[in-house]
Write a protein that holds these residues in place. Structure first.
Motif, mmCIF file in Angstrom:
data_model
loop_
_atom_site.group_PDB
_atom_site.id
_atom_site.type_symbol
_atom_site.label_atom_id
_atom_site.label_comp_id
_atom_site.label_asym_id
_atom_site.label_seq_id
_atom_site.Cartn_x
_atom_site.Cartn_y
_atom_site.Cartn_z
ATOM 1 N N GLU A 69 47.811 43.921 49.114
ATOM 2 C CA GLU A 69 47.146 45.054 48.450
ATOM 3 C C GLU A 69 47.561 45.161 46.986
ATOM 4 O O GLU A 69 46.747 45.500 46.132
ATOM 5 C CB GLU A 69 47.442 46.359 49.184
ATOM 6 N N THR A 72 45.623 42.662 45.119
ATOM 7 C CA THR A 72 44.240 43.111 44.948
ATOM 8 C C THR A 72 44.134 44.050 43.756
ATOM 9 O O THR A 72 43.212 43.936 42.938
ATOM 10 C CB THR A 72 43.744 43.798 46.234
ATOM 11 N N LEU A 75 44.441 42.074 40.553
ATOM 12 C CA LEU A 75 43.218 41.329 40.232
ATOM 13 C C LEU A 75 42.305 42.138 39.317
ATOM 14 O O LEU A 75 41.729 41.600 38.371
ATOM 15 C CB LEU A 75 42.494 40.942 41.523
ATOM 16 N N SER A 76 42.209 43.424 39.549
ATOM 17 C CA SER A 76 41.326 44.260 38.720
ATOM 18 C C SER A 76 41.861 44.450 37.306
ATOM 19 O O SER A 76 41.119 44.841 36.420
ATOM 20 C CB SER A 76 41.114 45.621 39.389
ATOM 21 N N ARG A 84 42.417 35.718 36.726
ATOM 22 C CA ARG A 84 41.757 36.153 37.965
ATOM 23 C C ARG A 84 41.770 35.034 39.004
ATOM 24 O O ARG A 84 42.020 35.280 40.186
ATOM 25 C CB ARG A 84 40.330 36.624 37.674
ATOM 26 N N ARG A 88 43.549 35.325 42.584
ATOM 27 C CA ARG A 88 42.756 35.080 43.802
ATOM 28 C C ARG A 88 43.448 34.037 44.675
ATOM 29 O O ARG A 88 43.497 34.175 45.902
ATOM 30 C CB ARG A 88 41.336 34.644 43.456
ATOM 31 N N ARG A 91 46.320 35.731 46.325
ATOM 32 C CA ARG A 91 45.833 36.598 47.407
ATOM 33 C C ARG A 91 45.464 35.784 48.646
ATOM 34 O O ARG A 91 45.774 36.190 49.771
ATOM 35 C CB ARG A 91 44.620 37.407 46.943
#
Length: 110
Positions: A69, A72, A75-76, A84, A88, A91
């Motif tokens: 989490e 995640t 990433l934003s 990114r 990814r 993740r």
């Protein structure tokens, strides 16, 4: 500064004669992953803040699930496509580790 990620089916360096099997090795995003993690602005108790860009960091399957989490959210906040892609990849490996009993994710800083 670069971070490589290795996923093993057991704990590395646990004293066994034969080491755990390497399930996946990610070396293509090391510098971008280090940059993205350096910019992570989460609280100091978050697991992503514990990743040492100059040393080794081990995450077991429970840590990997909890860290997913955070990745995640990171990433934003990435500012480039290369960052990114690196996050990814992280993740995906965190999810794989969390779903594989007994596995360990090793992040190797240089």
């Amino acid at each position: 500064m670069s971070i490589e990620i290795a996923l093993y089916d057991g704990r590395p360096n646990n004293g066994r004669r034969t080491g755990p099997a390497l399930l996946h090795l990610s070396t293509g995003h090391g510098g971008d992953l280090a940059e993205a993690l350096a910019a992570h602005a989460g609280p100091s108790d978050h697991r992503l803040r514990r990743i040492d860009p100059y040393g080794d960091t081990l995450l077991n399957e429970q840590d990997a699930g909890a860290t997913f989490e955070e990745a995640t959210a990171l990433l934003s906040r990435c500012t480039t496509e290369a960052q990114r892609a690196a996050v990814r990849d992280l993740r995906n490996l965190l999810a794989h580790c969390a779903a594989t009993p007994g596995s360990w994710l090793c992040l190797y800083g240089d």
